[in-house]
Scaffold this motif. Structure first.
Motif, PDB file in Angstrom:
ATOM      1  N   PHE A   1       0.805  -1.225   0.000  1.00 46.00           N
ATOM      2  CA  PHE A   1       0.000   0.000   0.000  1.00 46.00           C
ATOM      3  C   PHE A   1       0.837   1.273   0.000  1.00 46.00           C
TER       4      PHE A   1
ATOM      5  N   GLU B   1      -7.565  -0.988  -2.224  1.00 47.50           N
ATOM      6  CA  GLU B   1      -8.289  -0.321  -1.148  1.00 47.50           C
ATOM      7  C   GLU B   1      -9.588  -1.044  -0.827  1.00 47.50           C
TER       8      GLU B   1
ATOM      9  N   TRP C   1      -5.349   5.894   7.841  1.00 45.51           N
ATOM     10  CA  TRP C   1      -6.177   5.197   6.845  1.00 45.51           C
ATOM     11  C   TRP C   1      -6.488   3.768   7.300  1.00 45.51           C
TER      12      TRP C   1
END
Length: 350
Positions: free
Chosen positions: A14, A309, A30
């Motif tokens: 990520f 995501e 996040w």
């Protein structure tokens, strides 16, 4: 019984140049927003972590811990997958693996290997400074190009290869032992340690070192057609870390385990987002809980179809739903079962 912790997330796939993936603070914010409770940190990505500083500065480690804790999370493990790979590289792969190394040691295999060893030694100290008990890495490979025995391997080649692999890793394992940290090798095709048999050879070559342990990732086993549940029965005492990654294997008339040089989308064996593959995670979480594994269940995303995501958001929920709270009593306690030696003797006719 002990309980598996989770959900955690491996940040390697990520981390990126754009926000919120380009700093430890933002990527933790996040991840926390999705429901993750821990992060596994790649130590080669200076956008989010400085390994040398973590090995030499307790104050830097305190800052890292504070950043993660600010978002209600902890660090599950550090990772040195890329550096561990470079501890042992067959010359056939020198140019391809140079991409894992800093510019100053590229095109110099000896310097690259020394750099990788130093990285591993720093990783042991950094893990101790961060009060971690497990570390994730790769073994590297001297023998992988001989994996399929044609032409036939010369007598003694495998033994000599593992002798050398053990020689390279023993000082590193000793450093992790001094740090009080388990070094967990992800058993992975492309590494000399890729299944139970090869891990056993490595144990023999390292004198069954107590810090030589396993990062269990079932996705690599289904692609090899290995029984990933039976693996837990055999090696649970050495499983000290856990990647929760799904996969599927659908052989065709065109290709099978070796994949026919196809891209990931067209291979019979493919990594998938959690819940989209074939792996029996209920069975895995049950067995690991049965054997008292109390490490982190860490999602690793490597799906060839779904957006990362989306895979992360679904993965946090998937892991949370599979965590098992161990029972504190036997299901038949209500019936009574206290020891009565006289009764037992009568039942046995004694």
């Amino acid at each position: 019984m002990k309980q598996i912790k989770g959900p955690g997330i491996f940040l390697a796939q990520f981390a990126a140049d754009e926000s919120p993936f380009n700093s430890l603070n933002d990527i933790c914010q996040w991840a926390s927003s999705l429901g993750f409770k821990a992060v596994q940190i790649p130590t080669w990505d200076e956008r989010i972590f400085d390994l040398q500083q973590a090995a030499t500065s307790q104050s830097y480690c305190a800052e890292i811990e504070a950043t993660v804790a600010k978002h209600g999370m902890v660090i599950s493990e550090l990772s040195t997958h890329l550096q561990g790979q470079l501890v042992a590289v067959n010359p056939a792969y020198d140019e391809m693996f140079d991409g894992f190394a800093p510019n100053e040691v590229k095109n110099d295999p000896s310097a690259r290997q020394k750099w990788a060893v130093q990285q591993m030694l720093w990783a042991a100290k950094a893990s101790a400074n961060l009060r971690l008990t497990a570390h994730a890495s790769f073994s590297g490979a001297l023998l992988w190009h001989t994996m399929y025995p044609w032409p036939q391997r010369p007598a003694g080649l495998v033994e000599r290869g593992f002798e050398e692999l053990g020689r390279r890793w023993l000082p590193i394992l000793d450093a992790f032992d001094e740090a009080g940290v388990d070094l967990c090798f992800e058993l992975h095709p492309g590494e000399d340690l890729h299944d139970g048999a090869s891990f056993e050879m490595f144990l023999a070559a390292t004198e069954h070192h107590p810090r030589a342990n396993i990062l269990y990732d079932p996705s690599h086993f289904i692609l090899q057609q290995l029984d990933y549940l039976a693996f837990i029965d055999l090696y649970h005492e050495r499983i000290k870390a856990f990647h929760v990654k799904d996969a599927e294997f659908k052989p065709s008339g065109r290709s099978g385990v070796y994949g026919g040089y196809q891209g990931w989308l067209d291979r019979p064996g493919r990594f998938r987002s959690l819940g989209d593959g074939q792996i029996d995670f209920k069975g895995i979480f049950s067995k690991l809980t049965q054997y008292g594994f109390d490490g982190w269940a860490v999602m690793e995303w490597e799906c060839c179809i779904k957006h990362p995501e989306d895979g992360a958001a679904e993965g946090a929920k998937f892991i949370a739903q599979h965590l098992i709270r161990p029972t504190e009593k036997a299901f038949d306690d209500f019936a009574g079962g206290g020891a009565d030696d006289e009764l037992n003797r009568r039942i046995l006719g004694l």
